[in-house]
Design a protein around this motif. Structure first.
Motif, mmCIF file in Angstrom:
data_model
loop_
_atom_site.group_PDB
_atom_site.id
_atom_site.type_symbol
_atom_site.label_atom_id
_atom_site.label_comp_id
_atom_site.label_asym_id
_atom_site.label_seq_id
_atom_site.Cartn_x
_atom_site.Cartn_y
_atom_site.Cartn_z
ATOM 1 N N GLY A 79 3.791 18.875 -31.408
ATOM 2 C CA GLY A 79 4.911 19.730 -31.045
ATOM 3 C C GLY A 79 6.263 19.097 -31.310
ATOM 4 N N CYS A 80 6.263 17.874 -31.816
ATOM 5 C CA CYS A 80 7.502 17.187 -32.156
ATOM 6 C C CYS A 80 7.701 17.250 -33.666
ATOM 7 C CB CYS A 80 7.456 15.732 -31.705
ATOM 8 S SG CYS A 80 7.328 15.515 -29.930
ATOM 9 N N VAL A 81 8.913 17.545 -34.086
ATOM 10 C CA VAL A 81 9.213 17.555 -35.520
ATOM 11 C C VAL A 81 9.187 16.119 -36.051
ATOM 12 C CG1 VAL A 81 10.968 18.093 -37.245
ATOM 13 C CG2 VAL A 81 10.534 19.685 -35.378
ATOM 14 N N SER A 82 9.744 15.200 -35.277
ATOM 15 C CA SER A 82 9.698 13.780 -35.647
ATOM 16 C C SER A 82 8.301 13.250 -35.362
ATOM 17 C CB SER A 82 10.704 12.988 -34.809
ATOM 18 O OG SER A 82 12.000 13.486 -34.981
ATOM 19 N N GLN A 83 8.013 12.109 -35.931
ATOM 20 C CA GLN A 83 6.773 11.410 -35.615
ATOM 21 C C GLN A 83 6.963 10.753 -34.255
ATOM 22 O OE1 GLN A 83 3.988 11.167 -37.764
ATOM 23 N NE2 GLN A 83 5.054 12.695 -38.977
ATOM 24 N N VAL A 84 6.120 11.077 -33.286
ATOM 25 C CA VAL A 84 6.225 10.520 -31.942
ATOM 26 C C VAL A 84 4.827 10.147 -31.468
ATOM 27 C CG1 VAL A 84 6.892 10.948 -29.545
ATOM 28 C CG2 VAL A 84 8.255 11.919 -31.403
ATOM 29 N N TRP A 85 4.723 8.922 -30.932
ATOM 30 C CA TRP A 85 3.447 8.450 -30.387
ATOM 31 C C TRP A 85 3.652 8.014 -28.947
ATOM 32 C CZ3 TRP A 85 5.431 7.157 -35.081
ATOM 33 C CH2 TRP A 85 4.696 7.562 -36.213
ATOM 34 N N LEU A 86 2.612 8.195 -28.148
ATOM 35 C CA LEU A 86 2.655 7.806 -26.745
ATOM 36 C C LEU A 86 1.320 7.212 -26.331
ATOM 37 C CD1 LEU A 86 3.845 7.890 -23.814
ATOM 38 C CD2 LEU A 86 2.809 10.159 -23.629
ATOM 39 N N VAL A 87 1.404 6.059 -25.668
ATOM 40 C CA VAL A 87 0.237 5.451 -25.045
ATOM 41 C C VAL A 87 0.602 5.256 -23.573
ATOM 42 C CG1 VAL A 87 -1.336 3.480 -24.995
ATOM 43 C CG2 VAL A 87 -0.350 4.246 -27.178
ATOM 44 N N THR A 88 -0.212 5.844 -22.697
ATOM 45 C CA THR A 88 0.015 5.716 -21.259
ATOM 46 C C THR A 88 -0.968 4.708 -20.692
ATOM 47 O OG1 THR A 88 0.693 8.043 -21.165
ATOM 48 C CG2 THR A 88 0.153 6.977 -19.074
ATOM 49 N N HIS A 89 -0.457 3.766 -19.926
ATOM 50 C CA HIS A 89 -1.286 2.750 -19.276
ATOM 51 C C HIS A 89 -1.209 2.977 -17.773
ATOM 52 C CE1 HIS A 89 -1.525 0.504 -23.039
ATOM 53 N NE2 HIS A 89 -0.228 0.697 -23.161
ATOM 54 N N TRP A 90 -2.353 2.805 -17.104
ATOM 55 C CA TRP A 90 -2.407 2.926 -15.646
ATOM 56 C C TRP A 90 -2.857 1.602 -15.071
ATOM 57 C CZ3 TRP A 90 -0.355 7.234 -13.714
ATOM 58 C CH2 TRP A 90 -0.257 8.339 -14.571
ATOM 59 N N ILE A 108 17.557 9.034 -32.417
ATOM 60 C CA ILE A 108 17.925 9.781 -31.208
ATOM 61 C C ILE A 108 16.687 10.090 -30.386
ATOM 62 C CG2 ILE A 108 18.823 11.993 -30.375
ATOM 63 C CD1 ILE A 108 21.096 11.699 -32.328
ATOM 64 N N VAL A 109 15.597 10.420 -31.031
ATOM 65 C CA VAL A 109 14.357 10.699 -30.308
ATOM 66 C C VAL A 109 13.908 9.452 -29.556
ATOM 67 C CG1 VAL A 109 11.922 11.352 -30.540
ATOM 68 C CG2 VAL A 109 13.680 12.561 -31.853
ATOM 69 N N ARG A 110 14.027 8.287 -30.166
ATOM 70 C CA ARG A 110 13.680 7.036 -29.462
ATOM 71 C C ARG A 110 14.518 6.889 -28.195
ATOM 72 N NH1 ARG A 110 10.946 2.662 -31.595
ATOM 73 N NH2 ARG A 110 12.400 1.255 -30.562
ATOM 74 N N GLY A 111 15.784 7.263 -28.258
ATOM 75 C CA GLY A 111 16.647 7.208 -27.075
ATOM 76 C C GLY A 111 16.187 8.168 -25.995
ATOM 77 N N LEU A 112 15.794 9.366 -26.405
ATOM 78 C CA LEU A 112 15.264 10.346 -25.440
ATOM 79 C C LEU A 112 13.989 9.818 -24.797
ATOM 80 C CD1 LEU A 112 15.768 13.606 -27.554
ATOM 81 C CD2 LEU A 112 17.227 12.750 -25.688
ATOM 82 N N LEU A 113 13.142 9.178 -25.609
ATOM 83 C CA LEU A 113 11.908 8.587 -25.086
ATOM 84 C C LEU A 113 12.222 7.479 -24.081
ATOM 85 C CD1 LEU A 113 9.763 8.292 -28.352
ATOM 86 C CD2 LEU A 113 9.775 10.142 -26.671
ATOM 87 N N GLN A 141 14.719 22.131 -32.071
ATOM 88 C CA GLN A 141 13.541 21.353 -32.442
ATOM 89 C C GLN A 141 13.394 20.120 -31.562
ATOM 90 O OE1 GLN A 141 15.938 22.318 -34.571
ATOM 91 N NE2 GLN A 141 14.985 23.533 -36.166
ATOM 92 N N ARG A 142 14.508 19.415 -31.307
ATOM 93 C CA ARG A 142 14.446 18.229 -30.445
ATOM 94 C C ARG A 142 14.133 18.629 -29.006
ATOM 95 N NH1 ARG A 142 18.760 14.925 -33.335
ATOM 96 N NH2 ARG A 142 17.442 13.643 -34.651
ATOM 97 N N SER A 143 14.697 19.729 -28.579
ATOM 98 C CA SER A 143 14.428 20.213 -27.221
ATOM 99 C C SER A 143 12.947 20.545 -27.053
ATOM 100 C CB SER A 143 15.300 21.439 -26.930
ATOM 101 O OG SER A 143 15.162 21.834 -25.601
ATOM 102 N N ASN A 144 12.363 21.196 -28.046
ATOM 103 C CA ASN A 144 10.927 21.511 -28.002
ATOM 104 C C ASN A 144 10.096 20.231 -28.037
ATOM 105 O OD1 ASN A 144 11.279 24.274 -27.839
ATOM 106 N ND2 ASN A 144 11.184 24.564 -30.052
ATOM 107 N N GLY A 145 10.506 19.274 -28.847
ATOM 108 C CA GLY A 145 9.801 18.002 -28.914
ATOM 109 C C GLY A 145 9.865 17.258 -27.590
ATOM 110 N N LEU A 146 11.017 17.304 -26.951
ATOM 111 C CA LEU A 146 11.184 16.671 -25.645
ATOM 112 C C LEU A 146 10.231 17.298 -24.626
ATOM 113 C CD1 LEU A 146 12.896 14.760 -23.829
ATOM 114 C CD2 LEU A 146 14.404 16.710 -23.453
ATOM 115 N N LYS A 147 10.157 18.603 -24.642
ATOM 116 C CA LYS A 147 9.248 19.307 -23.732
ATOM 117 C C LYS A 147 7.790 18.955 -24.035
ATOM 118 C CE LYS A 147 12.526 23.001 -22.957
ATOM 119 N NZ LYS A 147 13.014 24.277 -23.435
ATOM 120 N N SER A 148 7.457 18.807 -25.300
ATOM 121 C CA SER A 148 6.095 18.415 -25.679
ATOM 122 C C SER A 148 5.772 17.015 -25.167
ATOM 123 C CB SER A 148 5.920 18.443 -27.201
ATOM 124 O OG SER A 148 6.037 19.751 -27.686
#
Length: 139
Positions: free
Chosen positions: A49-60, A75-80, A116-123
């Motif tokens: 759902g992100c136009v940019s390439q975005v990866w996420l790894v969650t650790h618990w 800018i997306v890195r800053g939002l992240l 597009q960035r707003s949708n990516g942020l929501k994703s």
């Protein structure tokens, strides 16, 4: 990355009157994210759902979340980085109770993002919330 305190980020945004300065600060926040290792750049870790390439790894660890994330857009890195500050250290239940998009509204960032960035942020937010729901189901 040494996770930034969300209160400090909010305070810094309030000091900056000019949107050009705010964007520069956002890019600087993105630079605080450690680069994601190549082996973590998998399809499973990619945020859809992100136009940019975005990866996420969650650790618990002991029920609290920490995150590794990256993007190919400054800018997306800053939002992240802001989202990492909002969610890091919280339990799954706490994550589900946090309205991270409200933080972006209060910073007036949401109105300055492209659709597009707003949708990516929501994703990205939904991906974190999905990871939290998954932890609650399996524990």
């Amino acid at each position: 990355m040494s996770t930034q305190d969300i209160a400090a980020i909010i305070e810094n945004f309030e000091i900056l009157d000019d949107w050009e300065d705010r964007y520069r600060y956002l890019i600087e926040l993105g630079k605080t994210l450690e680069p994601l290792p190549d082996e973590a750049r998998t399809t499973a870790n990619k945020v859809q759902g992100c136009v940019s390439q975005v990866w996420l790894v969650t650790h618990w660890k002991e029920g609290h979340a920490s995150f590794q994330c990256d993007s190919d857009a400054f800018i997306v890195r800053g939002l992240l980085a802001i989202l990492v500050a909002v969610y890091s250290g919280h339990t799954a239940s706490e994550i589900l109770a946090i309205d991270a998009l409200d933080v972006f509204r209060n910073l007036q960032l949401e109105e300055h993002l492209t659709p597009q960035r707003s949708n990516g942020l929501k994703s990205f937010v939904e991906r974190i919330r999905s990871d939290a729901r998954q932890v609650l189901v399996t524990t």
